[in-house]
Design a protein around this motif. Sequence first.
Motif, PDB file in Angstrom:
ATOM      1  N   TRP A 105       0.788  -1.250   0.006  1.00 50.24           N
ATOM      2  CA  TRP A 105       0.014   0.009   0.001  1.00 50.24           C
ATOM      3  C   TRP A 105       0.900   1.357  -0.007  1.00 50.24           C
ATOM      4  N   ILE A 106       2.019   1.343   0.743  1.00 51.94           N
ATOM      5  CA  ILE A 106       2.725   2.491   0.880  1.00 51.94           C
ATOM      6  C   ILE A 106       3.417   2.606  -0.560  1.00 51.94           C
ATOM      7  N   TYR A 107       3.849   1.520  -1.255  1.00 48.48           N
ATOM      8  CA  TYR A 107       4.532   1.697  -2.444  1.00 48.48           C
ATOM      9  C   TYR A 107       3.549   2.145  -3.606  1.00 48.48           C
ATOM     10  N   THR A 108       2.089   1.654  -3.507  1.00 48.76           N
ATOM     11  CA  THR A 108       1.209   2.278  -4.672  1.00 48.76           C
ATOM     12  C   THR A 108       1.015   3.480  -4.341  1.00 48.76           C
ATOM     13  N   TYR A 109       0.815   3.809  -3.084  1.00 49.25           N
ATOM     14  CA  TYR A 109       0.659   5.423  -2.762  1.00 49.25           C
ATOM     15  C   TYR A 109       1.773   6.034  -3.131  1.00 49.25           C
ATOM     16  N   MET A 110       3.044   5.992  -3.116  1.00 48.58           N
ATOM     17  CA  MET A 110       4.144   6.544  -3.359  1.00 48.58           C
ATOM     18  C   MET A 110       4.209   6.728  -4.964  1.00 48.58           C
ATOM     19  N   MET A 111       3.867   5.673  -5.557  1.00 51.98           N
ATOM     20  CA  MET A 111       4.008   5.668  -6.968  1.00 51.98           C
ATOM     21  C   MET A 111       2.867   6.472  -7.485  1.00 51.98           C
ATOM     22  N   LYS A 112       1.835   6.487  -7.163  1.00 46.38           N
ATOM     23  CA  LYS A 112       0.612   7.418  -7.371  1.00 46.38           C
ATOM     24  C   LYS A 112       1.000   8.857  -7.506  1.00 46.38           C
ATOM     25  N   ARG A 113       1.729   9.179  -6.228  1.00 46.70           N
ATOM     26  CA  ARG A 113       2.217  10.469  -6.028  1.00 46.70           C
ATOM     27  C   ARG A 113       3.066  10.996  -6.926  1.00 46.70           C
ATOM     28  N   ARG A 117       2.741  13.833  -9.814  1.00 51.71           N
ATOM     29  CA  ARG A 117       3.637  14.982  -9.731  1.00 51.71           C
ATOM     30  C   ARG A 117       4.256  15.042 -11.110  1.00 51.71           C
ATOM     31  N   ASN A 118       4.410  13.925 -11.788  1.00 50.33           N
ATOM     32  CA  ASN A 118       5.062  13.885 -13.377  1.00 50.33           C
ATOM     33  C   ASN A 118       4.280  14.613 -14.224  1.00 50.33           C
ATOM     34  N   ASN A 119       2.746  14.220 -13.972  1.00 47.79           N
ATOM     35  CA  ASN A 119       1.744  14.815 -14.926  1.00 47.79           C
ATOM     36  C   ASN A 119       1.780  16.075 -14.571  1.00 47.79           C
ATOM     37  N   GLN A 120       1.578  16.692 -13.544  1.00 48.88           N
ATOM     38  CA  GLN A 120       1.552  17.918 -13.450  1.00 48.88           C
ATOM     39  C   GLN A 120       2.698  19.032 -13.733  1.00 48.88           C
TER      40      GLN A 120
END
Length: 123
Positions: A105-113, A117-120
């Motif tokens: 869950w921590i890994y998926t949360y960090m990857m989504k962030r 961030r890359n999309n923005q």
Amino acid sequence: MINQPKNRMASWLMNRYGDRINTVIIYGILNSIPDVEVTGDLSYREFDKITKQLLVLNPDDIEKSITEKIQNLLLIALQSQLKSMAGSLLMIWVILMLIPWLEFWIYTYMMKRATNRNNQINK
């Protein structure tokens, strides 16, 4: 050396459950008499009648009845031990299984962030 663990186990059982085992043995002897029901209120006349019947009984029947009663006593003792062990083992298993899920869950949360961030930044 071979019988040492057996002797330790037997002495532990006798120290812990000695009185109960003796009671079960006597109850098993009394319970092995056919057509006799043993209850807590046993008068002397009834006991005397039972002891007279014990003299005529087959020793194999007495041994079988005692063995059954001791097995039941040990099963009850082991069941209580196993229930407590099963609960604690289940709790340890849940904790150990929770760790990889928490990491996922921590890994998926960090990857989504990081993806957000890359999309923005690219916009």
